[in-house]
Design a protein around this motif. Structure first.
Motif, PDB file in Angstrom:
ATOM      1  N   GLN A 450       0.780  11.723  51.068  1.00  0.00           N
ATOM      2  CA  GLN A 450      -0.248  12.465  50.348  1.00  0.00           C
ATOM      3  C   GLN A 450      -1.402  12.786  51.302  1.00  0.00           C
ATOM      4  O   GLN A 450      -1.808  11.951  52.112  1.00  0.00           O
ATOM      5  CB  GLN A 450      -0.777  11.649  49.168  1.00  0.00           C
ATOM      6  CG  GLN A 450      -1.987  12.251  48.466  1.00  0.00           C
ATOM      7  CD  GLN A 450      -1.682  13.553  47.742  1.00  0.00           C
ATOM      8  OE1 GLN A 450      -0.771  13.612  46.937  1.00  0.00           O
ATOM      9  NE2 GLN A 450      -2.451  14.589  48.031  1.00  0.00           N
ATOM     10  N   HIS A 451      -1.924  14.002  51.227  1.00  0.00           N
ATOM     11  CA  HIS A 451      -3.069  14.393  52.044  1.00  0.00           C
ATOM     12  C   HIS A 451      -4.343  14.408  51.203  1.00  0.00           C
ATOM     13  O   HIS A 451      -4.305  14.286  49.974  1.00  0.00           O
ATOM     14  CB  HIS A 451      -2.829  15.766  52.669  1.00  0.00           C
ATOM     15  CG  HIS A 451      -1.976  15.725  53.906  1.00  0.00           C
ATOM     16  ND1 HIS A 451      -0.748  15.110  53.943  1.00  0.00           N
ATOM     17  CD2 HIS A 451      -2.185  16.233  55.156  1.00  0.00           C
ATOM     18  CE1 HIS A 451      -0.227  15.227  55.157  1.00  0.00           C
ATOM     19  NE2 HIS A 451      -1.084  15.904  55.908  1.00  0.00           N
ATOM     20  N   GLN A 452      -5.468  14.564  51.895  1.00  0.00           N
ATOM     21  CA  GLN A 452      -6.774  14.622  51.246  1.00  0.00           C
ATOM     22  C   GLN A 452      -7.543  15.837  51.768  1.00  0.00           C
ATOM     23  O   GLN A 452      -7.358  16.253  52.914  1.00  0.00           O
ATOM     24  CB  GLN A 452      -7.592  13.355  51.544  1.00  0.00           C
ATOM     25  CG  GLN A 452      -6.987  12.064  51.038  1.00  0.00           C
ATOM     26  CD  GLN A 452      -7.176  11.875  49.557  1.00  0.00           C
ATOM     27  OE1 GLN A 452      -8.120  12.382  48.954  1.00  0.00           O
ATOM     28  NE2 GLN A 452      -6.242  11.139  48.930  1.00  0.00           N
ATOM     29  N   LEU A 453      -8.399  16.407  50.909  1.00  0.00           N
ATOM     30  CA  LEU A 453      -9.363  17.402  51.376  1.00  0.00           C
ATOM     31  C   LEU A 453     -10.646  16.675  51.742  1.00  0.00           C
ATOM     32  O   LEU A 453     -11.120  15.813  50.992  1.00  0.00           O
ATOM     33  CB  LEU A 453      -9.646  18.442  50.291  1.00  0.00           C
ATOM     34  CG  LEU A 453      -8.505  19.387  49.902  1.00  0.00           C
ATOM     35  CD1 LEU A 453      -9.016  20.452  48.941  1.00  0.00           C
ATOM     36  CD2 LEU A 453      -7.870  20.034  51.119  1.00  0.00           C
ATOM     37  N   LEU A 454     -11.186  17.007  52.901  1.00  0.00           N
ATOM     38  CA  LEU A 454     -12.453  16.438  53.351  1.00  0.00           C
ATOM     39  C   LEU A 454     -13.507  17.537  53.266  1.00  0.00           C
ATOM     40  O   LEU A 454     -13.386  18.572  53.918  1.00  0.00           O
ATOM     41  CB  LEU A 454     -12.340  15.935  54.792  1.00  0.00           C
ATOM     42  CG  LEU A 454     -11.107  15.090  55.148  1.00  0.00           C
ATOM     43  CD1 LEU A 454     -11.163  14.671  56.606  1.00  0.00           C
ATOM     44  CD2 LEU A 454     -11.004  13.878  54.241  1.00  0.00           C
ATOM     45  N   VAL A 455     -14.523  17.317  52.450  1.00  0.00           N
ATOM     46  CA  VAL A 455     -15.562  18.327  52.241  1.00  0.00           C
ATOM     47  C   VAL A 455     -16.907  17.739  52.636  1.00  0.00           C
ATOM     48  O   VAL A 455     -17.317  16.691  52.124  1.00  0.00           O
ATOM     49  CB  VAL A 455     -15.607  18.795  50.772  1.00  0.00           C
ATOM     50  CG1 VAL A 455     -16.686  19.851  50.593  1.00  0.00           C
ATOM     51  CG2 VAL A 455     -14.248  19.349  50.353  1.00  0.00           C
ATOM     52  N   ALA A 456     -17.568  18.404  53.556  1.00  0.00           N
ATOM     53  CA  ALA A 456     -18.915  17.984  53.958  1.00  0.00           C
ATOM     54  C   ALA A 456     -19.833  19.191  53.863  1.00  0.00           C
ATOM     55  O   ALA A 456     -19.441  20.298  54.258  1.00  0.00           O
ATOM     56  CB  ALA A 456     -18.907  17.427  55.378  1.00  0.00           C
ATOM     57  N   ASP A 457     -21.024  18.997  53.325  1.00  0.00           N
ATOM     58  CA  ASP A 457     -21.958  20.121  53.252  1.00  0.00           C
ATOM     59  C   ASP A 457     -23.347  19.707  53.690  1.00  0.00           C
ATOM     60  O   ASP A 457     -23.703  18.532  53.728  1.00  0.00           O
ATOM     61  CB  ASP A 457     -21.966  20.753  51.862  1.00  0.00           C
ATOM     62  CG  ASP A 457     -22.638  19.887  50.814  1.00  0.00           C
ATOM     63  OD1 ASP A 457     -22.983  18.737  51.126  1.00  0.00           O
ATOM     64  OD2 ASP A 457     -22.824  20.356  49.683  1.00  0.00           O
ATOM     65  N   TYR A 458     -24.107  20.734  54.063  1.00  0.00           N
ATOM     66  CA  TYR A 458     -25.482  20.534  54.521  1.00  0.00           C
ATOM     67  C   TYR A 458     -26.394  20.481  53.305  1.00  0.00           C
ATOM     68  O   TYR A 458     -26.520  21.465  52.573  1.00  0.00           O
ATOM     69  CB  TYR A 458     -25.901  21.664  55.448  1.00  0.00           C
ATOM     70  CG  TYR A 458     -25.193  21.653  56.788  1.00  0.00           C
ATOM     71  CD1 TYR A 458     -25.654  20.852  57.830  1.00  0.00           C
ATOM     72  CD2 TYR A 458     -24.063  22.433  57.002  1.00  0.00           C
ATOM     73  CE1 TYR A 458     -25.006  20.837  59.058  1.00  0.00           C
ATOM     74  CE2 TYR A 458     -23.408  22.420  58.224  1.00  0.00           C
ATOM     75  CZ  TYR A 458     -23.881  21.622  59.244  1.00  0.00           C
ATOM     76  OH  TYR A 458     -23.231  21.600  60.462  1.00  0.00           O
ATOM     77  N   ALA A 459     -27.035  19.348  53.089  1.00  0.00           N
ATOM     78  CA  ALA A 459     -27.931  19.183  51.949  1.00  0.00           C
ATOM     79  C   ALA A 459     -29.263  19.864  52.241  1.00  0.00           C
ATOM     80  O   ALA A 459     -29.826  19.707  53.335  1.00  0.00           O
ATOM     81  CB  ALA A 459     -28.152  17.697  51.671  1.00  0.00           C
ATOM     82  N   GLY A 460     -29.762  20.622  51.260  1.00  0.00           N
ATOM     83  CA  GLY A 460     -31.073  21.261  51.415  1.00  0.00           C
ATOM     84  C   GLY A 460     -31.196  22.111  52.656  1.00  0.00           C
ATOM     85  O   GLY A 460     -32.237  22.102  53.323  1.00  0.00           O
ATOM     86  N   PHE A 461     -30.140  22.870  52.966  1.00  0.00           N
ATOM     87  CA  PHE A 461     -30.079  23.621  54.224  1.00  0.00           C
ATOM     88  C   PHE A 461     -31.308  24.519  54.416  1.00  0.00           C
ATOM     89  O   PHE A 461     -31.921  24.557  55.488  1.00  0.00           O
ATOM     90  CB  PHE A 461     -28.809  24.458  54.237  1.00  0.00           C
ATOM     91  CG  PHE A 461     -28.131  24.501  55.580  1.00  0.00           C
ATOM     92  CD1 PHE A 461     -28.708  23.954  56.712  1.00  0.00           C
ATOM     93  CD2 PHE A 461     -26.895  25.108  55.720  1.00  0.00           C
ATOM     94  CE1 PHE A 461     -28.071  24.000  57.943  1.00  0.00           C
ATOM     95  CE2 PHE A 461     -26.237  25.163  56.940  1.00  0.00           C
ATOM     96  CZ  PHE A 461     -26.840  24.611  58.057  1.00  0.00           C
TER      97      PHE A 461
END
Length: 755
Positions: A450-461
């Protein structure tokens, strides 16, 4: 002065002679050489390759001769190749047997990308538009040159390069279009021999190569002059290759989930149509027809026209989303809610769902067309629909069933897929999932786990970039003014702390919060919500920034209002903008007056933001552009002079003032939004080139706004996610006065992986 003729290689002997000339005149001299290809649309079957290394030099070669005689030169690291559109031409070169993995060795400049970096205000940025704008060289588009009208017909047929050279239709010899009429027809036609068609194609291909070469040299000179050439080679050029890698990987889509959501939208559309047709007594009423809906709602049903919103084209009463909400909330017209539901369902079906389903490949992955220059004003990445061949059946009058292949658009702009549940209650993002055992991964092999999606985002860009510019401006000034926004962000390391600070300072007057089971009890968990409890009470008067993490869960409404206020006002928003962003009614005098008070309080709290806005606006007026952290220029001169997008002075005074005001807002917005694009591009490059992430089998899929989405095996995902977050904090670290805030999470689909 007569132009030198195009030299064409149609035999191995001629190709060898041209390669010897190319080696001697361009390769050994280190000259920039432009390469272009002519191919059959959709299939990308190569027909011709053209190249040029200077003004008046036009060489064209049969595609079948390219690999043998020009293959080594095309992939040599010493070769400096300029491309009109590298992504598209690289696909054609693959068909010629020149792999993109080797072609990148000689990749020197992409004219389409660099043209937008030079002047993003261009209405069109294709080769012909750039040649006209920068070189003052007018050329007709392909479809205008290579078209004919079959005998007895009215519709023009555009030929592929293969047809022009090798299988010319008989009607093209007598019905060549010599002068175009209108969309309804009226074209002038005349005879054209096969030799004339052949020469026209050679001239067209040669002109493409020469124009590309001259633009490449001209663009390089400009970027060197403005100090951005090294940055282009360091960031933007590799980013083209990174996007190609993301496109190759694609994203796995769960088709059953999408089909269920599509069916829900179709049911909502049918219900809305039935509701309106029954109420109107018209079974043929078209809810998509503006004139029909205007006649029904305003003329027959007597709904009031909005006092401020009118159609820009006709000046008649508007019926857009804002007007429908006004009818629903202000006048309690429930049918407006039905029309809103219809509009939303139609958009979800036509703009996203059908395109996503049609765009999925046989291996279950959607390979979007990621557009490096889509959002030109900010430089942000977008994705666009792409052409696919779709087989469909149809029945003749005789009853015979036949099949045909039709070209259609597939895919969707991933940037526009709603992220919030209230805008997408069915969860389209949930259909973007990680592959399961046996399904195709981003690397093209079959998943063994099984694979996973890795999601990272810039907070308050936005806030981080604006705070960074505030600190940069203060560094160069003598005022010594301290910024509350910068200090809070530095001390607490989170843009959310700024929203909390705004909440504490602006809402000290609100009533204390008393915990009550009717509002503070989490029925799903059967427990008190975070920070709440029996008999507890809280007052913002008593809160300090030491308690900043408690403010959001206890005073969520005030926190959300403050957050929306911060984002509304940092880019020159007005009290009316504040009302719109915070859900207030700007037409209500009391609510508007409240927004005006908050507007004044906010600028009193953050006077440094007014200084940032003045600095950028003054910079725009003085230089005609504003900077981004990556060194790009956002051009604003036309807007500040009151000109339209074509550079024509706007005569209407009201419209001209609106354009100037818009230009001033762009001055304050571009350094932040453009800087975000600079950072995301560099971050995605670092991720794509990371040896550690490659070793962990983590592959980048796509960037969306402030997010970067990766895919990794479950066994390595816990190690890959922190590395992704670390790399996303690296861009322009030496220029950042406040740290980038990055949040990451993993999950089996895009919704569950949302940080």
């Amino acid at each position: 002065m007569t132009r030198p003729p195009v030299i064409f290689a149609d035999t191995p002997k001629q190709a060898r002679k041209l390669m010897d000339e190319l080696f001697r005149e361009a390769y050994q001299e280190g000259k920039v050489t432009a390469v272009d290809t002519e191919f059959v649309p959709i299939s990308h079957e190569p027909v011709l390759m053209s190249y040029s290394w200077g003004k008046g030099i036009r060489r064209v070669v049969r595609a079948e001769l390219v690999k043998e005689f020009f293959g080594d030169w095309l992939v040599d690291a010493q070769t400096k190749l300029a491309w009109q559109n590298y992504k598209e031409d690289a696909e054609t070169m693959e068909a010629l047997g020149v792999p993109a993995t080797e072609l990148k060795n000689s990749f020197y400049i992409d004219v389409m990308v660099v043209g937008v970096l030079r002047d993003e205000t261009l209405v069109k940025h294709g080769l012909k538009a750039q040649m006209l704008h920068f070189l003052k060289w007018f050329r007709r588009e392909y479809g205008q040159l290579f078209a004919y009208i079959p005998q007895g017909k009215k519709k023009a047929i555009v030929m592929s390069p293969r047809e022009v050279l090798d299988s010319l239709p008989a009607d093209a010899l007598t019905g060549a279009i010599t002068k175009w009429g209108s969309a309804k027809g009226g074209h002038k036609t005349g005879p054209r021999t096969a030799e004339e068609w052949f020469q026209l194609m050679l001239d067209y291909a040669g002109d493409d190569a020469e124009g590309t070469q001259r633009l490449a040299v001209d663009h390089r000179s400009y970027l060197r002059k403005t100090g951005y050439w090294e940055q282009y080679q360091k960031v933007d050029l590799p980013f083209t290759l990174t996007l190609m890698q993301c496109e190759q990987s694609g994203a796995y889509l769960d088709l059953p989930t999408l089909r269920v959501i599509l069916r829900k939208q179709e049911i909502r559309i049918l219900r809305a149509e039935h509701c309106f047709r029954a109420a109107a007594g018209n079974p043929k009423l078209n809810l998509r027809s503006g004139p029909q809906m205007k006649k029904l709602l305003i003329e027959e049903w007597g709904w009031p026209a909005h006092p401020d919103i009118k159609s820009e084209k006709t000046g008649e009463p508007g019926m857009d989303k804002e007007v429908l909400n006004w009818w629903l909330t202000k006048h309690s017209l429930e049918m407006a809610g039905v029309k809103l539901a219809f509009n939303n369902a139609s958009t979800m079906k036509g703009t996203f769902l059908q395109g996503l389903i049609d765009g999925v490949s046989d291996d279950g992955r959607l390979r979007s067309d990621l557009n490096q220059i889509g959002a030109k004003t900010s430089g942000r990445i977008s994705s666009r629909k792409f052409d696919v061949l779709k087989e469909e059946s149809y029945t003749l009058k005789s009853g015979e069933v036949k099949t045909r292949v039709r070209k259609t658009k597939a895919g969707a702009n991933l940037q526009n897929i709603p992220a919030r549940k209230e805008k997408d209650p069915d969860g389209i993002r949930g259909a973007f999932r990680a592959p399961r055992i046996g399904e195709t991964t981003a690397w093209g092999d079959k998943a063994t786990e099984q694979h996973q999606l890795l999601v990272a985002d810039y907070a308050g860009f936005h806030l981080v970039l604006v705070a960074n510019w505030v600190a940069e401006i203060a560094k160069g000034s003598k005022s010594g003014q301290k910024s509350a926004m910068v200090e809070v962000m530095r001390k607490y390391g989170s843009p959310s702390a700024v929203h909390v600070y705004t909440t504490i300072q602006m809402f000290k007057h609100v009533k204390p919060h008393y915990c009550d089971k009717s509002t503070c009890w989490d029925t799903r968990k059967n427990a008190w919500k975070k920070c709440h409890g029996e008999g507890k009470s809280f007052s913002l008067k008593e809160f300090t920034m030491d308690d900043w993490e408690l403010v959001k869960p206890i005073f969520p409404d005030q926190y959300t209002y403050s957050k929306n206020t911060n984002f509304a006002l940092i880019f020159l928003g007005s009290p009316w903008t504040l009302a719109y962003n915070t859900g207030r009614d700007a037409n209500d005098p009391e609510q508007l007056e409240e927004c005006k008070r908050h507007y004044d309080d906010w600028y009193e709290l953050y006077p440094e933001i007014a200084g940032y806005q003045r600095y950028m606006i003054d910079h725009g007026y003085e230089h005609g552009w504003v900077p981004t952290i990556g060194g790009r220029r956002g051009h604003v001169q036309k807007m500040l002079q009151g000109c339209d997008r074509n550079g024509n002075y706007i005569q209407d005074e009201d419209k001209r003032k609106k354009m100037v005001k818009h230009g001033e807002r762009v001055c304050t917005n571009t350094p932040a939004q453009g800087g975000e694009a600079d950072i995301v591009k560099m971050a995605l490059n670092l991720i794509a080139m990371s040896p550690k992430l490659r070793e962990l089998r983590a592959a980048p899929l796509f960037p969306v706004h402030d997010e970067v989405v990766l895919e990794a095996p479950d066994s390595t995902s816990d190690e890959a996610l922190p590395e992704q977050v670390r790399l996303m904090k690296e861009p322009y670290k030496d220029k950042m006065h406040v740290p980038l805030a990055v949040e990451g999470a993993k999950g089996v689909n895009w919704i569950l992986a949302k940080p």
